[in-house]
Design a protein around this motif. Structure first.
Motif, mmCIF file in Angstrom:
data_model
loop_
_atom_site.group_PDB
_atom_site.id
_atom_site.type_symbol
_atom_site.label_atom_id
_atom_site.label_comp_id
_atom_site.label_asym_id
_atom_site.label_seq_id
_atom_site.Cartn_x
_atom_site.Cartn_y
_atom_site.Cartn_z
ATOM 1 N N PHE A 242 0.803 -1.224 0.000
ATOM 2 C CA PHE A 242 0.000 0.000 0.000
ATOM 3 C C PHE A 242 0.836 1.275 0.000
ATOM 4 N N ARG A 243 2.163 1.153 -0.148
ATOM 5 C CA ARG A 243 3.056 2.316 -0.085
ATOM 6 C C ARG A 243 3.393 2.857 -1.470
ATOM 7 N N LYS A 244 3.466 4.196 -1.559
ATOM 8 C CA LYS A 244 4.036 4.848 -2.734
ATOM 9 C C LYS A 244 4.549 6.227 -2.328
ATOM 10 N N TYR B 52 4.516 7.566 3.685
ATOM 11 C CA TYR B 52 4.206 7.200 2.309
ATOM 12 C C TYR B 52 2.773 7.579 1.982
ATOM 13 N N GLN B 53 2.526 7.957 0.755
ATOM 14 C CA GLN B 53 1.158 8.076 0.281
ATOM 15 C C GLN B 53 0.618 6.653 0.191
ATOM 16 N N LYS C 58 -1.353 3.732 -1.656
ATOM 17 C CA LYS C 58 -1.776 3.360 -3.011
ATOM 18 C C LYS C 58 -3.283 3.199 -3.100
ATOM 19 N N GLU C 59 -3.878 2.607 -2.067
ATOM 20 C CA GLU C 59 -5.332 2.468 -1.991
ATOM 21 C C GLU C 59 -5.771 3.197 -0.736
ATOM 22 N N GLU C 60 -6.764 4.065 -0.898
ATOM 23 C CA GLU C 60 -7.186 4.897 0.215
ATOM 24 C C GLU C 60 -8.645 4.646 0.581
#
Length: 170
Positions: A49-51, A62-63, A65-67
């Motif tokens: 889930f990290r980007k 990290y932003q 990936k799925e929110e």
């Protein structure tokens, strides 16, 4: 629990500007499945889930990936190998914050299922009440805690969704 009902609840969590209220939307088509996938990814420190991380002294943010709430979720990774998935939104006043908190607790409970026992407690800051928190723990299985927080900070109100170790306090 339907996708629509969780999506509507998460959409009800809104940030407010001076006079304009922006509606928050879910960043996923199936919030319950996404919540379950995030919980399942806890052992890998939410690697799936990290980007786009930003490094600080002992923390990388990290932003996501799925929110679960579009534009308001991050993965926090501390230098000691501890990580958390966190979504945060503000509320214009205590009544709205209480309503959003109660709705979010109900929807998260429905997504997690009966094997996740809730425990509600008053949040404290410097010996004073500073909101509420409901923590969900899975019975008989080592897993992260999933919690919903209503946080009072002077004149502002926030609602948080936290997935991570039980030792961390928001």
């Amino acid at each position: 629990m339907t996708r629509l009902s969780l999506s509507l609840t998460l959409s009800a969590l809104a940030l407010t500007g001076c006079t304009v209220q922006d509606t928050i939307q879910s960043g996923t088509d199936d919030p319950c499945a996404t919540l379950q996938n995030i919980v399942a990814d806890y052992p890998t420190e939410f690697a799936a889930f990290r980007k786009g991380g930003s490094n600080f002294r002992s923390l990388t943010i990290y932003q996501a990936k799925e929110e679960l709430i579009r534009g308001h979720c991050e993965v926090w990774a501390w230098g000691n190998g501890d990580s958390a998935y966190v979504c945060t939104v503000g509320a214009p006043n205590l009544d709205v914050a209480n309503s959003r908190y109660n709705q979010a607790v109900g929807k998260v409970s429905g997504c997690l299922g009966p094997e996740w026992g809730p425990e509600e407690q008053v949040r404290e800051r410097e010996g004073e009440a500073a909101g509420m928190a409901t923590r969900f723990r899975h019975e008989g299985k080592r897993s992260p805690v999933v919690s919903v927080h209503r946080v009072e900070d002077r004149s502002s109100q926030s609602v948080y969704l936290y997935i991570g170790s039980s030792g961390r306090k928001l």
